[in-house]
Scaffold this motif. Structure first.
Motif, PDB file in Angstrom:
ATOM      1  N   LEU A 199       0.841  -1.194   0.000  1.00 24.38           N
ATOM      2  CA  LEU A 199       0.000   0.000   0.000  1.00 24.38           C
ATOM      3  C   LEU A 199       0.877   1.245   0.000  1.00 24.38           C
ATOM      4  CD1 LEU A 199      -2.767  -0.919   2.611  1.00 24.38           C
ATOM      5  CD2 LEU A 199      -2.542  -1.616   0.220  1.00 24.38           C
ATOM      6  N   VAL A 200       0.549   2.165  -0.875  1.00 25.57           N
ATOM      7  CA  VAL A 200       1.322   3.404  -1.023  1.00 25.57           C
ATOM      8  C   VAL A 200       0.349   4.553  -1.234  1.00 25.57           C
ATOM      9  CG1 VAL A 200       3.122   4.590  -2.336  1.00 25.57           C
ATOM     10  CG2 VAL A 200       3.187   2.094  -2.131  1.00 25.57           C
ATOM     11  N   ARG A 201       0.591   5.685  -0.601  1.00 31.58           N
ATOM     12  CA  ARG A 201      -0.235   6.863  -0.849  1.00 31.58           C
ATOM     13  C   ARG A 201       0.309   7.632  -2.049  1.00 31.58           C
ATOM     14  NH1 ARG A 201       1.517  10.903   4.167  1.00 31.58           N
ATOM     15  NH2 ARG A 201       3.722  10.388   4.100  1.00 31.58           N
ATOM     16  N   LEU A 202      -0.579   8.268  -2.773  1.00 29.59           N
ATOM     17  CA  LEU A 202      -0.180   9.105  -3.894  1.00 29.59           C
ATOM     18  C   LEU A 202       0.380  10.432  -3.373  1.00 29.59           C
ATOM     19  CD1 LEU A 202      -3.111   8.300  -6.325  1.00 29.59           C
ATOM     20  CD2 LEU A 202      -0.707   7.737  -6.654  1.00 29.59           C
ATOM     21  N   PRO A 203       1.115  11.182  -4.207  1.00 31.48           N
ATOM     22  CA  PRO A 203       1.884  12.321  -3.714  1.00 31.48           C
ATOM     23  C   PRO A 203       1.095  13.417  -3.004  1.00 31.48           C
ATOM     24  CG  PRO A 203       2.653  11.687  -5.889  1.00 31.48           C
ATOM     25  CD  PRO A 203       1.434  10.864  -5.608  1.00 31.48           C
ATOM     26  N   GLU A 204      -0.142  13.698  -3.415  1.00 30.57           N
ATOM     27  CA  GLU A 204      -0.877  14.808  -2.817  1.00 30.57           C
ATOM     28  C   GLU A 204      -1.604  14.424  -1.525  1.00 30.57           C
ATOM     29  OE1 GLU A 204      -3.379  16.925  -5.520  1.00 30.57           O
ATOM     30  OE2 GLU A 204      -1.781  17.208  -6.998  1.00 30.57           O
ATOM     31  N   GLU A 205      -1.568  13.161  -1.147  1.00 33.42           N
ATOM     32  CA  GLU A 205      -2.180  12.731   0.115  1.00 33.42           C
ATOM     33  C   GLU A 205      -1.299  13.199   1.265  1.00 33.42           C
ATOM     34  OE1 GLU A 205      -5.370  10.097   1.746  1.00 33.42           O
ATOM     35  OE2 GLU A 205      -5.061  11.753   0.376  1.00 33.42           O
ATOM     36  N   ARG A 206      -1.841  14.038   2.140  1.00 30.15           N
ATOM     37  CA  ARG A 206      -1.029  14.726   3.144  1.00 30.15           C
ATOM     38  C   ARG A 206      -0.637  13.842   4.323  1.00 30.15           C
ATOM     39  NH1 ARG A 206      -3.278  20.260   5.117  1.00 30.15           N
ATOM     40  NH2 ARG A 206      -1.252  20.149   6.169  1.00 30.15           N
ATOM     41  N   ASP A 207      -1.459  12.852   4.630  1.00 35.51           N
ATOM     42  CA  ASP A 207      -1.176  12.034   5.806  1.00 35.51           C
ATOM     43  C   ASP A 207      -1.407  10.568   5.484  1.00 35.51           C
ATOM     44  OD1 ASP A 207      -4.005  11.486   6.088  1.00 35.51           O
ATOM     45  OD2 ASP A 207      -4.190  13.502   6.910  1.00 35.51           O
ATOM     46  N   LEU A 208      -1.281   9.748   6.511  1.00 35.21           N
ATOM     47  CA  LEU A 208      -1.397   8.299   6.340  1.00 35.21           C
ATOM     48  C   LEU A 208      -2.773   7.756   6.725  1.00 35.21           C
ATOM     49  CD1 LEU A 208       2.037   7.198   7.833  1.00 35.21           C
ATOM     50  CD2 LEU A 208       1.317   6.874   5.465  1.00 35.21           C
ATOM     51  N   LEU A 209      -3.700   8.627   7.116  1.00 31.69           N
ATOM     52  CA  LEU A 209      -4.959   8.143   7.683  1.00 31.69           C
ATOM     53  C   LEU A 209      -5.699   7.219   6.727  1.00 31.69           C
ATOM     54  CD1 LEU A 209      -6.184  11.404   9.447  1.00 31.69           C
ATOM     55  CD2 LEU A 209      -5.072   9.415  10.482  1.00 31.69           C
ATOM     56  N   ARG A 210      -5.855   7.635   5.488  1.00 28.16           N
ATOM     57  CA  ARG A 210      -6.583   6.803   4.525  1.00 28.16           C
ATOM     58  C   ARG A 210      -5.836   5.500   4.252  1.00 28.16           C
ATOM     59  NH1 ARG A 210     -10.659   8.845   1.878  1.00 28.16           N
ATOM     60  NH2 ARG A 210      -9.857  10.947   2.243  1.00 28.16           N
ATOM     61  N   THR A 211      -4.519   5.593   4.169  1.00 31.26           N
ATOM     62  CA  THR A 211      -3.710   4.385   3.945  1.00 31.26           C
ATOM     63  C   THR A 211      -3.828   3.428   5.113  1.00 31.26           C
ATOM     64  OG1 THR A 211      -2.143   5.729   2.679  1.00 31.26           O
ATOM     65  CG2 THR A 211      -1.400   3.559   3.390  1.00 31.26           C
ATOM     66  N   LEU A 212      -3.832   3.955   6.333  1.00 30.76           N
ATOM     67  CA  LEU A 212      -3.920   3.108   7.520  1.00 30.76           C
ATOM     68  C   LEU A 212      -5.269   2.396   7.598  1.00 30.76           C
ATOM     69  CD1 LEU A 212      -2.197   5.495  10.067  1.00 30.76           C
ATOM     70  CD2 LEU A 212      -1.332   3.263   9.329  1.00 30.76           C
ATOM     71  N   LEU A 213      -6.360   3.104   7.310  1.00 29.53           N
ATOM     72  CA  LEU A 213      -7.675   2.459   7.333  1.00 29.53           C
ATOM     73  C   LEU A 213      -7.779   1.403   6.236  1.00 29.53           C
ATOM     74  CD1 LEU A 213     -10.114   5.430   8.084  1.00 29.53           C
ATOM     75  CD2 LEU A 213      -9.147   3.745   9.669  1.00 29.53           C
ATOM     76  N   LEU A 214      -7.222   1.698   5.071  1.00 26.81           N
ATOM     77  CA  LEU A 214      -7.194   0.707   3.996  1.00 26.81           C
ATOM     78  C   LEU A 214      -6.389  -0.517   4.418  1.00 26.81           C
ATOM     79  CD1 LEU A 214      -7.653  -0.304   1.112  1.00 26.81           C
ATOM     80  CD2 LEU A 214      -5.732   1.157   0.387  1.00 26.81           C
ATOM     81  N   ALA A 215      -5.251  -0.294   5.077  1.00 30.95           N
ATOM     82  CA  ALA A 215      -4.421  -1.411   5.536  1.00 30.95           C
ATOM     83  C   ALA A 215      -5.172  -2.267   6.540  1.00 30.95           C
ATOM     84  CB  ALA A 215      -3.130  -0.884   6.152  1.00 30.95           C
ATOM     85  N   LEU A 216      -5.875  -1.632   7.471  1.00 26.98           N
ATOM     86  CA  LEU A 216      -6.630  -2.369   8.484  1.00 26.98           C
ATOM     87  C   LEU A 216      -7.744  -3.189   7.836  1.00 26.98           C
ATOM     88  CD1 LEU A 216      -7.111  -2.875  11.513  1.00 26.98           C
ATOM     89  CD2 LEU A 216      -8.575  -0.846  11.528  1.00 26.98           C
ATOM     90  N   ALA A 217      -8.469  -2.568   6.896  1.00 32.13           N
ATOM     91  CA  ALA A 217      -9.555  -3.271   6.212  1.00 32.13           C
ATOM     92  C   ALA A 217      -9.019  -4.424   5.367  1.00 32.13           C
ATOM     93  CB  ALA A 217     -10.343  -2.291   5.343  1.00 32.13           C
ATOM     94  N   ALA A 218      -7.910  -4.202   4.682  1.00 33.94           N
ATOM     95  CA  ALA A 218      -7.332  -5.251   3.833  1.00 33.94           C
ATOM     96  C   ALA A 218      -6.861  -6.429   4.662  1.00 33.94           C
ATOM     97  CB  ALA A 218      -6.179  -4.676   3.012  1.00 33.94           C
ATOM     98  N   SER A 219      -6.242  -6.149   5.805  1.00 31.42           N
ATOM     99  CA  SER A 219      -5.786  -7.230   6.681  1.00 31.42           C
ATOM    100  C   SER A 219      -6.971  -8.043   7.182  1.00 31.42           C
ATOM    101  CB  SER A 219      -5.000  -6.646   7.851  1.00 31.42           C
ATOM    102  OG  SER A 219      -4.574  -7.658   8.725  1.00 31.42           O
TER     103      SER A 219
END
Length: 305
Positions: free
Chosen positions: A188-208
């Motif tokens: 999982l990687v955030r795109l450049p304009e995403e300012r923080d990790l919040l969306r990535t972290l929720l995606l990681a939790l849901a994917a796991s």
């Protein structure tokens, strides 16, 4: 002694680990439903180990039906005694306390109350399936916060505190889950304009929780190094996320080029798919959508698992 009853004259009984496997509800949650709310009443072996009948498993599935429709766990017992939820019925009115929980979580972020954050996170994850926690509590709160943070003094402090909190808690869950999960591996990687990790972290939790093994990068990585990262991590898919439109050159040229270079699927998840999805048609980039459960279901189908 086997914890599953072997007497052919009686109905089979299942240990908690098997019930967890069959229903997707972890053992901690099953015990919490029993102890706190009396939703299920398993039998016990002489050593005190829980044994569940087929009727208990069916009851767990009915509990999940109500929870997945937004009903709080504190209200489920009465509903189970009344009737089973019909597929097309609306939830009974005025019984959901999700809005109250969202307000508590917003307050914890506003006041930088780490103890309240800890309590709300642990309670929600213990009582509800992860997908329900994200859909009903964490994702709506993050969406509201992002709207507030656009013009609120102190927003950056709140953002970083919540990000730090979730990074630690979710990181621990991913570490342990990756050791016991045999699913496909995602990067999982955030795109450049995403300012923080919040969306990535929720995606990681849901994917796991959906059965994937998850690796994620905390810092930005140049686009031209992502193919190398996917190869070195030995992943089955590279998933990128953003809540922003991102640059036109990135969407129209760099991501399609990356998709052609990769030996695994390149996928986008998040609001960026609503904003830019049409521009990625007929490319090697799969737009999975903004709804996390639906996006992960599409990813399972894409990987054929």
């Amino acid at each position: 002694m086997s914890e599953q009853a072997m007497d052919p004259a009686s109905a089979p009984l299942y240990p908690i680990r098997e019930v967890s496997r069959l229903t997707g509800v972890n053992s901690v949650t099953l015990r919490a439903w029993e102890r706190r709310y009396g939703l299920i009443r398993p039998q016990r072996t002489p050593k005190g180990h829980r044994l569940y009948a087929r009727e208990d498993i069916q009851r767990v599935e009915r509990i999940l039906q109500w929870l997945n429709r937004g009903v709080p766990v504190s209200q489920v017992r009465d509903l189970l005694e009344q009737s089973e939820p019909a597929a097309n019925d609306a939830p009974p009115p005025d019984i959901s306390d999700w809005e109250s929980q969202r307000q508590q979580l917003l307050q914890a972020v506003d006041t930088l109350d780490g103890e309240l954050l800890e309590t709300l996170f642990n309670r929600s994850m213990a009582l509800y399936p992860t997908s329900v926690c994200i859909a009903e509590l964490w994702q709506p709160v993050v969406d509201r916060l992002e709207e507030r943070w656009s013009d609120q003094f102190g927003a950056e402090l709140q953002r970083r505190q919540l990000e730090s909190f979730l990074r630690t808690r979710i990181g621990m869950r991913l570490y342990h889950a990756n050791h016991v999960t045999g699913g496909a591996r995602l990067l999982l990687v955030r795109l450049p304009e995403e300012r923080d990790l919040l969306r990535t972290l929720l995606l990681a939790l849901a994917a796991s929780a959906s059965g994937f093994r998850v690796e994620w990068l905390e810092t930005d990585l140049p686009i031209n190094e992502l193919a190398l990262a996917a190869e070195r991590f030995k992943v089955d898919a590279l998933v990128m996320t953003s809540g922003h439109a991102e640059r036109s050159d990135l969407i129209r040229r760099q991501l399609p080029r990356l998709g052609e270079q990769l030996d695994v699927p390149l996928c986008l998840v998040g609001p960026v798919t609503r904003i830019r999805g049409a521009e990625l048609e007929n490319t090697q980039v799969a737009s999975l959508g903004d709804d996390l459960p639906a996006a992960l279901s599409r990813l399972h189908g894409l990987l054929g698992r």
